[in-house]
Design a protein around this motif. Structure first.
Motif, PDB file in Angstrom:
ATOM      1  N   VAL A 396       0.839  -1.198   0.000  1.00 36.71           N
ATOM      2  CA  VAL A 396       0.000   0.000   0.000  1.00 36.71           C
ATOM      3  C   VAL A 396       0.877   1.252   0.000  1.00 36.71           C
ATOM      4  CG1 VAL A 396      -1.634   1.335   1.366  1.00 36.71           C
ATOM      5  CG2 VAL A 396      -2.017  -1.093   1.013  1.00 36.71           C
ATOM      6  N   ALA A 397       1.953   1.216   0.774  1.00 35.12           N
ATOM      7  CA  ALA A 397       2.839   2.383   0.810  1.00 35.12           C
ATOM      8  C   ALA A 397       3.429   2.650  -0.574  1.00 35.12           C
ATOM      9  CB  ALA A 397       3.954   2.152   1.826  1.00 35.12           C
ATOM     10  N   TYR A 402       3.543   5.740  -5.662  1.00 29.46           N
ATOM     11  CA  TYR A 402       3.439   5.767  -7.108  1.00 29.46           C
ATOM     12  C   TYR A 402       2.294   6.661  -7.563  1.00 29.46           C
ATOM     13  CZ  TYR A 402       2.484   4.146 -11.831  1.00 29.46           C
ATOM     14  OH  TYR A 402       2.242   4.100 -13.171  1.00 29.46           O
ATOM     15  N   LEU A 403       1.254   6.709  -6.760  1.00 25.80           N
ATOM     16  CA  LEU A 403       0.057   7.470  -7.125  1.00 25.80           C
ATOM     17  C   LEU A 403       0.390   8.910  -7.491  1.00 25.80           C
ATOM     18  CD1 LEU A 403      -3.003   7.428  -7.321  1.00 25.80           C
ATOM     19  CD2 LEU A 403      -3.122   8.015  -4.917  1.00 25.80           C
ATOM     20  N   GLU A 404       1.367   9.464  -6.767  1.00 23.07           N
ATOM     21  CA  GLU A 404       1.664  10.877  -6.988  1.00 23.07           C
ATOM     22  C   GLU A 404       2.172  11.156  -8.399  1.00 23.07           C
ATOM     23  OE1 GLU A 404       4.122  12.421  -3.886  1.00 23.07           O
ATOM     24  OE2 GLU A 404       2.826  11.523  -2.353  1.00 23.07           O
ATOM     25  N   THR A 405       2.815  10.162  -8.993  1.00 18.02           N
ATOM     26  CA  THR A 405       3.367  10.399 -10.323  1.00 18.02           C
ATOM     27  C   THR A 405       2.654   9.572 -11.387  1.00 18.02           C
ATOM     28  OG1 THR A 405       4.978   8.698  -9.836  1.00 18.02           O
ATOM     29  CG2 THR A 405       5.684  10.962  -9.524  1.00 18.02           C
ATOM     30  N   ALA A 406       1.648   8.832 -10.968  1.00 14.42           N
ATOM     31  CA  ALA A 406       1.018   7.900 -11.911  1.00 14.42           C
ATOM     32  C   ALA A 406       0.304   8.643 -13.040  1.00 14.42           C
ATOM     33  CB  ALA A 406       0.017   7.016 -11.173  1.00 14.42           C
ATOM     34  N   ASP A 407       0.167   7.956 -14.151  1.00 16.32           N
ATOM     35  CA  ASP A 407      -0.555   8.539 -15.278  1.00 16.32           C
ATOM     36  C   ASP A 407      -2.002   8.748 -14.889  1.00 16.32           C
ATOM     37  OD1 ASP A 407       1.456   7.499 -17.708  1.00 16.32           O
ATOM     38  OD2 ASP A 407       1.383   6.308 -15.872  1.00 16.32           O
ATOM     39  N   TYR A 408      -2.577   9.795 -15.398  1.00 19.78           N
ATOM     40  CA  TYR A 408      -3.953  10.095 -15.037  1.00 19.78           C
ATOM     41  C   TYR A 408      -4.873   8.947 -15.392  1.00 19.78           C
ATOM     42  CZ  TYR A 408      -2.875  14.777 -13.603  1.00 19.78           C
ATOM     43  OH  TYR A 408      -2.380  15.830 -12.916  1.00 19.78           O
ATOM     44  N   SER A 409      -4.539   8.262 -16.487  1.00 16.14           N
ATOM     45  CA  SER A 409      -5.445   7.219 -16.953  1.00 16.14           C
ATOM     46  C   SER A 409      -5.606   6.077 -15.948  1.00 16.14           C
ATOM     47  CB  SER A 409      -4.966   6.662 -18.293  1.00 16.14           C
ATOM     48  OG  SER A 409      -3.633   6.230 -18.162  1.00 16.14           O
ATOM     49  N   ILE A 410      -4.618   5.876 -15.085  1.00 22.68           N
ATOM     50  CA  ILE A 410      -4.758   4.733 -14.179  1.00 22.68           C
ATOM     51  C   ILE A 410      -4.884   5.154 -12.717  1.00 22.68           C
ATOM     52  CG2 ILE A 410      -3.603   3.136 -15.729  1.00 22.68           C
ATOM     53  CD1 ILE A 410      -1.152   3.279 -14.026  1.00 22.68           C
ATOM     54  N   ARG A 411      -4.953   6.453 -12.476  1.00 22.05           N
ATOM     55  CA  ARG A 411      -5.008   6.887 -11.075  1.00 22.05           C
ATOM     56  C   ARG A 411      -6.237   6.381 -10.352  1.00 22.05           C
ATOM     57  NH1 ARG A 411      -2.571  12.925 -10.177  1.00 22.05           N
ATOM     58  NH2 ARG A 411      -0.550  12.426 -11.072  1.00 22.05           N
ATOM     59  N   GLU A 412      -7.379   6.470 -11.010  1.00 24.37           N
ATOM     60  CA  GLU A 412      -8.598   6.075 -10.315  1.00 24.37           C
ATOM     61  C   GLU A 412      -8.504   4.615  -9.872  1.00 24.37           C
ATOM     62  OE1 GLU A 412     -12.243   6.304 -12.508  1.00 24.37           O
ATOM     63  OE2 GLU A 412     -13.418   5.693 -10.763  1.00 24.37           O
ATOM     64  N   GLU A 413      -7.984   3.809 -10.800  1.00 20.08           N
ATOM     65  CA  GLU A 413      -7.882   2.399 -10.478  1.00 20.08           C
ATOM     66  C   GLU A 413      -6.944   2.168  -9.300  1.00 20.08           C
ATOM     67  OE1 GLU A 413      -7.052  -0.013 -13.951  1.00 20.08           O
ATOM     68  OE2 GLU A 413      -6.391  -1.556 -12.540  1.00 20.08           O
ATOM     69  N   ILE A 414      -5.838   2.899  -9.279  1.00 22.86           N
ATOM     70  CA  ILE A 414      -4.897   2.711  -8.173  1.00 22.86           C
ATOM     71  C   ILE A 414      -5.549   3.112  -6.859  1.00 22.86           C
ATOM     72  CG2 ILE A 414      -2.699   3.442  -7.211  1.00 22.86           C
ATOM     73  CD1 ILE A 414      -1.688   3.778 -10.020  1.00 22.86           C
ATOM     74  N   VAL A 415      -6.268   4.224  -6.879  1.00 25.62           N
ATOM     75  CA  VAL A 415      -6.932   4.665  -5.650  1.00 25.62           C
ATOM     76  C   VAL A 415      -7.885   3.585  -5.157  1.00 25.62           C
ATOM     77  CG1 VAL A 415      -8.563   6.317  -4.697  1.00 25.62           C
ATOM     78  CG2 VAL A 415      -6.717   7.104  -6.172  1.00 25.62           C
ATOM     79  N   LEU A 416      -8.639   3.017  -6.080  1.00 25.40           N
ATOM     80  CA  LEU A 416      -9.581   1.968  -5.694  1.00 25.40           C
ATOM     81  C   LEU A 416      -8.838   0.781  -5.090  1.00 25.40           C
ATOM     82  CD1 LEU A 416     -12.006   2.060  -8.743  1.00 25.40           C
ATOM     83  CD2 LEU A 416     -12.522   2.740  -6.418  1.00 25.40           C
ATOM     84  N   VAL A 418      -5.854   0.705  -3.706  1.00 27.79           N
ATOM     85  CA  VAL A 418      -5.298   1.048  -2.402  1.00 27.79           C
ATOM     86  C   VAL A 418      -6.403   0.981  -1.354  1.00 27.79           C
ATOM     87  CG1 VAL A 418      -4.395   2.941  -1.017  1.00 27.79           C
ATOM     88  CG2 VAL A 418      -3.377   2.437  -3.241  1.00 27.79           C
ATOM     89  N   ALA A 419      -7.560   1.522  -1.698  1.00 28.66           N
ATOM     90  CA  ALA A 419      -8.660   1.540  -0.738  1.00 28.66           C
ATOM     91  C   ALA A 419      -9.080   0.122  -0.370  1.00 28.66           C
ATOM     92  CB  ALA A 419      -9.848   2.301  -1.321  1.00 28.66           C
ATOM     93  N   ILE A 420      -9.139  -0.735  -1.366  1.00 30.29           N
ATOM     94  CA  ILE A 420      -9.551  -2.112  -1.088  1.00 30.29           C
ATOM     95  C   ILE A 420      -8.542  -2.797  -0.180  1.00 30.29           C
ATOM     96  CG2 ILE A 420      -9.856  -4.379  -2.119  1.00 30.29           C
ATOM     97  CD1 ILE A 420     -10.868  -2.837  -4.624  1.00 30.29           C
ATOM     98  N   LEU A 421      -7.266  -2.653  -0.540  1.00 36.64           N
ATOM     99  CA  LEU A 421      -6.251  -3.333   0.264  1.00 36.64           C
ATOM    100  C   LEU A 421      -6.243  -2.789   1.686  1.00 36.64           C
ATOM    101  CD1 LEU A 421      -3.345  -3.582  -2.324  1.00 36.64           C
ATOM    102  CD2 LEU A 421      -4.982  -5.344  -1.640  1.00 36.64           C
TER     103      LEU A 421
END
Lengths: 911, 193
Positions: A396-397, A402-416, A418-421
């Motif tokens: 999660v860390a 990575y979220l801070e520099t992630a491509d916009y196209s995949i940010r939402e998925e990463i947030v989801l 992270v939230a799930i984990l």
């Protein structure tokens, strides 16, 4: 065709787009006039113009004529004219029915011509267009061509793929028959091109008709074995950069993935093949060319897929994992990408989960250093798949970093993710910390001059609940919090404003010192006389509440929201929706089910009515704004939902505002095991199963009725939770005394003609057979009445429908092929066999009704997941009606025998 | 299954488009444009696969592409295909083009759209791999050319026209599709046979 070359050169010399369009329009006009002209065009001119039209079409211009000329070319006996005619028709498909009739006519002639070249052209055209009309015309003919002894190899190849295409468009028009066994034997054909085409065909057919094609398994294994063990020169032209027949090997390995591991005899040979493929990966390359490594690895990755699919040989699984581990560090980006992807599926196998975890550092490194977003995306997926309690914190860390520099196209998925984990694995922090942190964070975020409305919603909810935790800081004093929220109020939509009004009344409770400020706001005309009825009502009621209620009452009514019940994460549902049904997450679940079965899961426990008292089962923090706040009934099936709000459930009877305010069970009485203690002969338990059966496909209705009492039900279920409203109606004109249902106490006196109601919350702990029993005692005219009825709580109530594609369905169907997982029942129809009613019943049963999955449109296919607290059980069902015999065959496949059995019993009663 | 095969140059000009599912013309052009946008911004050293979202309607579709000199060859496939297998299939297609046109270049694709289609048809049919043996494919094409010639030597004319055009304009176009280290011009595969 000089005219064509000149025209193309003209176009290429055009200096501007306008000039090009002008030139093209001129040409189109010219061709049109030629086609319409009196002079009959010769084949050569037609061919030339058709070529021009193809070129113009490629440049992106609509072509709405020329079809007829192309069709005319089909009947030419010059090869080149016929060829261009077919090309035009395949590229510019037209659905004009008159044209189609002509085209089909020409195709029919060419198929009958016995000229292999003409037959080839015709077959290509069918395969490329693949319309239903063509299927109707030729689906019967092609299998004959395919298996005829005298058909040339190249025609056989084309016929196989042609049939495959028709089967894809119109499976109902391609009946299985004698030809199928002969097609299977094409796997032994000498010509590898024929074998390749046949393998593609069989793979697709076998997905829907596994029984029909199961003999292909041993043939495919022996073919594969011959290829794998051959020297690179044996297969001559089908050796591609020193790799023997790589495409065919890949196809054969794919075909084998349609079936479970084969019988021991064949399995030994297959294991040998797979080992050989894995061994070859370690040999030094025979060529430095990238094609060599591509071809070799294409086979290797497919072999690994098969190993993962079978998931039965720990030794192979670990070897596969090690091989993928090597690829993770390979200099070829493509291989790193594929390794990450395959490892993702490997992570969900219990044999290899630990082995996958050892690569965590490499994967994290990939996330940080890969230059390609596709690869980083795969790394995120893999981290997600390999996450468990032991490494959740690290993963999660890293994802957050990575979220801070992630491509916009995949940010939402990463947030989801992270939230799930975080939701799944976080164990060691106290709620207070999180709540205070959350309040502080949203407070800070709300400082921004322009906020997204969702942030205002989240802020409104969190400050309303936990604002007191930061109120000690003078920078976020109650008044400042209130002013901050209220400064956003007028920019927000009605649902958000409604939510903010709820926050304000919560503030009245949390911060008595700003009560008057808030009352002033509520009292203002813009609130009290708001044109929106919801806002007006809230303002009026909240103002009243704040004025008349004592501090104690306010504190009770506006008590902190209770924790959410255990349930499937709504975030997970969102992610699934985003990623489609065939994702890792799903695999993971199936795996979980399987492993929990193997470990011997808890004994079936009956349903417990327990005191799970949440305001709304749909309360969901992260399903932001999916449903506007309205006064309408809670939609039990909507997955996304509103923020928890005091009024979100306003239409349900006396919506609970705080825990315990409604569902105060005297004790959590154990419904299922309660015994009837009767002073007088009690009515027999009304367990006549018809009562239950009546409710299997519906949730509301009259459960019981005699001369004295009527019991009505209204219930709703979601995931593993349910809520049931029970209405007891006194049909007499005399009071019932000591009225005691075993669920929980109600008013002991029921007046004549009156109705009392109660709410029971239900939680499904594990799968179960028996329905809980409701016992009721009361005194009527001096006699003690005793009554027992089964409550219609059946396993299928905890069904969540699952939509899936035909391919997914059959893949899972096959995965559940062991005899214990399948239960079948053949029975006589008890009701008229009406398609629409049957569909409604299957949906009412709780599963999704999958259209266009079963090749036979008369059959019904459904899928869903049974949710219990301990496990989720994936269920697939198929109902085959036989109108003539007035019979049905119902097949249930689930990962748990008892569940298959129970669902089959329940559903069989419905037809 | 392969759902579409697209070839366009580095300016996004389509040179070949073949769809194996029925789509309106507008949708086809839209897909060509979007695919070009997706592929163009990727540099050559990164991987040859990318997810194309719902571009062609399926969420699990991938674009698998290769870049040769001025041309991009893009196959849009679903999850039933092997990524590396398709990558090699593109190579087979290009090598076959190279054999049939004797050092293929972008101009050959422009002036012989029909022939390019015929070659493709020998490799892929209805979205499935038909033949992977290059010798077999070339033999089929040769047989076709013979038939053409026997029907009146029609094929000679455009060839002349092409060479004329090739000599006149387009200095900016490299003559050959230069494939760098992938080296398309394998003279023949005979040593390996």
């Amino acid at each position: 065709m000089r005219g064509l070359a000149v025209f193309i050169s003209d176009i290429r010399n055009c200096k501007s787009k306008e000039a090009e369009i002008k030139r093209i329009n001129k040409e189109l006009a010219n061709i049109r006039s030629k086609f319409k002209g009196d002079k009959a065009l010769d084949g050569y001119s037609k061919k030339k113009y058709v070529c021009k039209l193809l070129f113009i079409f490629l440049l992106g211009h609509d072509i709405d004529f020329g079809h007829m000329e192309a069709v005319n070319l089909l009947s030419s006996n010059r090869y080149t004219e016929k060829q261009i005619g077919y090309l035009f028709i395949s590229v510019l498909v037209n659905s004009n029915s008159e044209l189609i009739r002509l085209i089909n006519n020409a195709i029919k002639n060419d198929l009958a011509s016995r000229n292999p070249i003409f037959m080839g052209l015709a077959l290509h055209c069918i395969a490329n267009v693949g319309s239903r009309e063509m299927a109707e015309a030729f689906a019967g003919e092609i299998p004959k061509i395919l298996v005829a002894g005298d058909t040339m190899d190249s025609v056989k190849q084309s016929a196989a793929l042609c049939l495959l295409r028709l089967y894809r468009t119109s499976p109902d028009l391609v009946p299985m028959g004698d030809w199928t066994s002969r097609v299977v034997h094409l796997l032994n054909d000498q010509h590898l091109g024929v074998v390749t085409a046949a393998t593609s065909l069989i793979t697709t057919l076998a997905q829907k008709n596994p029984e029909e094609f199961k003999t292909s398994v041993s043939l495919a294994v022996s073919r594969l074995s011959r290829i794998v063990t051959s020297a690179s020169t044996d297969l001559q032209d089908y050796t591609y950069y020193f790799v023997p027949a790589p495409w065919l090997s890949v196809k054969l390995l794919r075909l084998l993935q349609c079936y479970p591991p084969p019988d021991p005899a064949v399995r030994g040979r297959l294991t040998e093949c797979l080992e050989t493929i894995l061994n070859k990966a370690q040999e030094p390359p025979k060529s430095k060319k990238v094609q060599h490594s591509n071809a070799k690895n294409a086979v290797l990755f497919e072999a690994i897929s098969l190993i993962i699919h079978h998931d039965s040989e720990p030794n192979l699984l670990v070897r596969a994992c090690n091989q993928l581990g090597q690829f993770l560090q390979h200099r070829e980006t493509n291989l790193r990408y594929l390794a990450l992807e395959s490892m993702c599926t490997l992570a969900s196998s219990e044999f290899s989960h630990e082995a996958v975890k050892t690569h965590i550092e490499t994967v994290i490194n990939a996330l940080k250093t890969e230059r390609d977003v596709s690869v980083r995306q795969r790394a995120v997926d893999l981290l997600y798949a390999m996450c468990d309690r032991s490494n959740a914190q690290q993963i999660v860390a890293e994802m957050l970093n990575y979220l801070e520099t992630a491509d916009y196209s995949i940010r939402e998925e990463i947030v989801l993710k992270v939230a799930i984990l975080a939701e799944k694995y976080a164990v060691d922090y106290t709620w207070d910390d999180v709540q205070g942190y959350a309040a502080k964070t949203v407070f800070e975020a709300l400082q921004a001059p322009a906020c997204h409305e969702n942030l205002v919603k989240v802020g409104g909810y969190i400050l309303g609940e936990f604002g007191n935790l930061i109120a000690g800081d003078p920078r976020s004093s109650p008044l400042i919090q209130f002013n901050l929220l209220h400064s956003k109020f007028h920019l927000c939509s009605v649902p958000t404003r409604a939510l903010l009004l709820s926050t304000y009344i919560k503030f009245v409770n949390l911060f008595p010192e700003i009560k008057t400020t808030i009352q002033d706001v509520l009292r203002s005309d813009s609130q009290l006389k708001n044109a929106d009825v919801e806002l007006q009502q809230r303002a009026v009621e909240y103002l009243r509440l704040s004025t008349i209620a004592s501090t104690d009452i306010l504190a009770t009514v506006l008590e902190e929201m209770p924790p959410f019940p255990e349930r499937e994460s709504s975030i997970l549902a969102k992610l699934k929706k985003k990623k489609g049904p065939s994702t890792v997450t799903d695999l993971e679940e199936i795996k979980k089910e399987r492993s929990s079965d193997m470990n011997g899961s808890a004994e079936p426990t009956p349903v417990n009515a327990s005191n799970v008292s949440t305001p709304s089962p749909s309360a969901d923090l992260l399903g932001l704004g999916a449903v506007p706040l309205t006064n309408s009934a809670p939609a039990p099936s909507s997955s996304g939902s509103l923020l928890v709000d005091v009024f979100s459930d306003s239409s349900s009877v006396a919506a609970p505002l705080a825990p315990g305010s409604e569902d105060n069970f005297a004790s959590s009485s154990d419904l299922a095991s309660s015994e009837v203690v009767s002073e007088e002969p009690a009515d027999a338990v009304h367990d006549a199963d018809e009562l239950i059966h009546k409710f299997i496909c519906k949730n509301n209705g009259v459960l019981f009725e005699n001369q004295l009492l009527q019991i009505g039900l209204k219930s709703e279920f979601r995931q593993n939770l349910g809520r049931m409203f029970i209405f007891y109606g006194n049909k007499t004109s005399t009071q019932f005394l000591n009225f005691t249902p075993t669920t929980k106490p109600v008013d002991p006196i029921v007046d004549g003609g009156a109705q009392v109601q109660q709410v029971v919350n239900i939680e499904c702990i594990s799968d179960f057979m028996d329905a809980p029993i409701l016992n009721i005692q009361f005194r009527y005219g001096g006699t003690l009445q005793n009554l027992s009825v089964k409550l219609p709580i059946t396993l299928n109530k905890f069904f969540q429908p699952t939509e899936m594609s035909s391919q997914d369905f059959f893949q899972r169907w096959k995965q559940l092929s062991s005899p214990k997982q399948e239960v079948q029942n053949i029975f006589k129809a008890k009701h008229p066999m009406d398609t629409e009613i049957t569909k409604a019943k299957i949906i009412g049963f709780g599963s999704a009704l999958l259209e266009e999955v079963d090749p036979n449109p008369a059959n019904f296919v459904g899928a869903g997941i049974i949710h219990t607290k301990t496990i989720q059980i994936g269920c697939l069902l198929r109902l085959e009606p036989n109108l003539q015999a007035q019979m049905y065959r119902l097949t249930l496949r689930t990962s748990k025998e008892a569940v298959s059995q129970r669902l089959c019993e329940l559903l069989s009663e419905q037809f | 299954m392969i759902h579409a095969i697209l070839v366009f140059n580095s300016h996004g000009r389509p040179r070949l488009a073949r769809f194996y599912q029925r789509l309106p013309e507008e949708a086809q052009q839209q897909i060509i444009r979007e695919t070009f946008q997706l592929v163009l911004k990727r540099d050559d050293s990164i991987c040859n696969f990318l997810e194309c979202g719902s571009l062609l309607g399926g969420s699990d579709y991938k674009l698998i592409y290769r870049h040769y000199a001025t041309l991009y060859f893009v196959f849009c496939v679903d999850s039933s295909e092997s990524e590396l297998g398709i990558l090699d299939l593109i190579q087979v297609f290009v090598e076959t083009l190279d054999k049939c046109f004797e050092n293929v270049c972008e101009l050959d694709l422009i002036f012989h759209v029909d022939k390019v289609h015929y070659i493709l048809q020998e490799v892929v049919m209805g979205g499935m791999v038909l033949e992977t043996n290059m010798n077999e494919i070339v033999a089929q094409i040769d047989a076709q050319s013979k038939l053409e010639k026997s029907e009146g030597g029609l094929s000679a004319a455009p060839a002349r026209a092409v060479s004329a055009v090739k000599n006149i304009n387009l200095p900016e176009l490299p003559r050959n599709i230069n494939i760098g280290d992938i080296n398309i011009k394998v003279p023949s595969l005979s040593p390996f046979v």
